[in-house]
Design an enzyme around this catalytic site. Structure first.
Site, PDB file in Angstrom:
ATOM      1  N   GLU A 137      10.029  42.329   3.195  1.00  0.00           N
ATOM      2  CA  GLU A 137      10.542  43.700   3.122  1.00  0.00           C
ATOM      3  C   GLU A 137      11.207  44.132   1.648  1.00  0.00           C
ATOM      4  OE1 GLU A 137      11.675  45.940   6.503  1.00  0.00           O
ATOM      5  OE2 GLU A 137      12.629  47.468   5.266  1.00  0.00           O
TER       6      GLU A 137
ATOM      7  N   LYS B 195      17.170  47.505  14.156  1.00  0.00           N
ATOM      8  CA  LYS B 195      15.940  46.946  13.286  1.00  0.00           C
ATOM      9  C   LYS B 195      16.944  46.545  11.928  1.00  0.00           C
ATOM     10  CE  LYS B 195      12.466  46.789  10.604  1.00  0.00           C
ATOM     11  NZ  LYS B 195      12.403  46.951   9.030  1.00  0.00           N
TER      12      LYS B 195
ATOM     13  N   ASP C 149      14.750  29.161  14.880  1.00  0.00           N
ATOM     14  CA  ASP C 149      13.522  29.806  15.725  1.00  0.00           C
ATOM     15  C   ASP C 149      13.933  31.527  15.847  1.00  0.00           C
ATOM     16  OD1 ASP C 149      12.007  31.056  17.650  1.00  0.00           O
ATOM     17  OD2 ASP C 149      12.263  29.287  19.036  1.00  0.00           O
TER      18      ASP C 149
HETATM   19  C1  MEV Z   1      14.192  50.007   7.649  1.00  0.00           C
HETATM   20  O1  MEV Z   1      13.735  48.711   7.439  1.00  0.00           O
HETATM   21  C2  MEV Z   1      15.676  49.877   8.417  1.00  0.00           C
HETATM   22  C3  MEV Z   1      16.175  51.313   8.819  1.00  0.00           C
HETATM   23  O2  MEV Z   1      15.337  52.057   9.429  1.00  0.00           O
HETATM   24  C4  MEV Z   1      17.286  50.929   9.480  1.00  0.00           C
HETATM   25  C5  MEV Z   1      18.046  52.230  10.042  1.00  0.00           C
HETATM   26  O3  MEV Z   1      17.343  52.997  10.317  1.00  0.00           O
HETATM   27  O4  MEV Z   1      19.239  52.141  10.434  1.00  0.00           O
HETATM   28  C6  MEV Z   1      16.475  52.131   7.281  1.00  0.00           C
END
Ligand code: MEV
Length: 426
Positions: free
Chosen positions: A76, A256, A272
């Site tokens: 990413e 995430k 892992d």
């Molecule tokens: C994108 O990879 C991660 C975000 O969506 C995290 C978040 O919304 O806090 C920007």
């Protein structure tokens, strides 16, 4: 020139010149080599090729007073830039404070449809010394390293499941094979005592013994963005976290953003990622409602962020000993001790979370994200060499951006250049 403006080779030279990369790691990274073919062929079944991902470095991350260069593997585009921004900001205000513990990995031996279950539970409890001896002979090398079986616990689960849990001190290893071997050996003996086969014997990835907590503290004045005061930005970060506590759709995305950084470092250290992800998400759901893993609060004029993650990380064993880059990354990150890896993983998780929340509650995420995505789009459109940066910048000026537009800009550029050369010749 700034580090990110250097070529890949120049960045490696800089890391070598600063003493962060030793000669061996430097040469390995410079060659950009895949895993040796023979190793790869023996790592998995049906191997057909190797799947590479880019690795970058989060620079000068100040953790408990020590500065680290932390390797991060990700596909990413914005993750490393975002973590670097936060690391730089937090470094100016005392850095990250981490406490990490390492208590061992749990193994489970489970029997189902157990009749006369109370008596059988008592029976297993009387076998503690024998279980200790079986565990020792199933994996003797861990005793030499000062680890081994530390605790045993017998529990009745539901109506007729009987569970024997073993807590194994795995020392510097993650210890999956170790715990599974011990569990299977003990399960075999237990099946004779109980006169029935075990349902299963396996480690648990719910790793509450290895919790790692990272904290940062920033004066709100450090958070000012455009026309928004630092106080407002901080309040909005706190509000975004409160919302995530109430709303699972947001909590998952909040987490995430933490995993973006944390799992990239786990990957760099050859661990892992699935085990760590499963453990982290089970920790987030502990209360019965899936929760954001970090907490943000305003105390007087400071924004305080805190993140706790279960991190049963290994510095030896598994693929670490055979994937050369995992070793080189340990060298770069000064992380041959799993406690240091745990500290770095949690820190980069919190740094990524701060960058994401700060962008979300101010200008939004797309501005920074898209600029970096344009680079990938430029490559997809066929740009090479210096054309990539040119096209990335050209795309940033466009009201609408897609692959067709990227291709068109590239064609126009080449036409303009050709006609300039033609004019020049004439
Ligand atoms: C994108 O990879 C991660 C975000 O969506 C995290 C978040 O919304 O806090 C920007």
């Amino acid at each position: 020139m700034k580090f990110y403006q250097l070529s890949r080779e120049q960045r490696l030279d800089a890391l070598k010149a600063s003493g962060d990369l030793d000669t061996q790691s430097y040469e390995l990274m410079l060659k950009n080599q895949p895993i040796p073919a023979e190793i790869a062929a023996n790592m998995v079944e049906n191997q057909i090729t190797q799947y590479a991902l880019p690795e970058g470095v989060v620079q000068d991350v100040l953790i408990n007073g020590t500065c680290y260069q932390i390797p991060l593997v990700t596909e990413e585009p914005s993750v490393i830039a975002a973590a670097n921004n936060s690391a730089k900001l937090v470094r100016q205000w005392g850095g990250f404070q981490v406490t990490a513990k390492r208590g061992g990995l749990i193994g489970q031996i489970v029997f189902d449809h157990v009749s006369d279950i109370e008596t059988k539970a008592q029976l297993l409890k009387t076998k503690a010394d024998e279980i200790q001896a079986i565990a020792a002979s199933a994996y003797p090398s861990i005793l030499k390293r000062g680890g081994g079986l530390r605790q045993q616990k017998v529990t009745i689960v539901g109506q007729d499941f009987l569970k024997l849990e073993l807590l194994v001190d795995t020392k510097a290893a993650m210890g999956a094979n170790m715990v599974n071997s011990i569990c299977e050996a003990v399960a075999q003996a237990a099946s004779q005592w109980l006169q029935q086969p075990p349902l299963l014997a396996i480690l648990s990835n719910h790793a509450l013994e290895d919790l790692t907590t990272v904290t940062l503290k920033l004066p709100v004045t450090a958070l000012t963005r455009g026309h928004l005061s630092g106080q407002t930005v901080a309040q909005r970060i706190v509000a975004a976290t409160e919302f995530a506590q109430l709303d699972i759709n947001r909590a998952v995305t909040h987490n995430k953003g933490i995993m973006n950084g944390a799992i990239g470092v786990v990957q760099g250290y050859g661990n892992d990622t699935r085990a760590i992800s499963a453990g982290i998400h089970s920790y987030a759901a502990q209360s019965g409602q899936y929760q954001p893993l970090s907490q943000w609060r305003l105390v007087d004029t400071d924004l305080i962020g805190q993140l706790t993650l279960p991190l049963p990380i290994g510095a030896v064993g598994g693929s670490i000993g055979i994937v050369p880059l995992a070793k080189a990354n340990q060298q770069l990150g000064q992380a041959t001790d799993p406690l240091i890896m745990q500290a770095q993983i949690a820190t980069i998780g919190l740094a990524s979370n701060l960058a994401a929340l700060r962008a979300l509650v101010t200008e939004g995420i797309q501005k920074g994200h898209m600029h970096l995505q344009y680079k990938a789009l430029a490559i997809q459109a066929g740009a090479t060499g210096s054309e990539i940066d040119w096209l990335q910048n050209a795309l940033s000026q466009q009201p609408i951006v897609n692959l067709a537009i990227a291709r068109q800009l590239l064609v126009e550029k080449s036409k303009t250049e050709k006609s300039a050369t033609h004019d020049h010749r004439n």
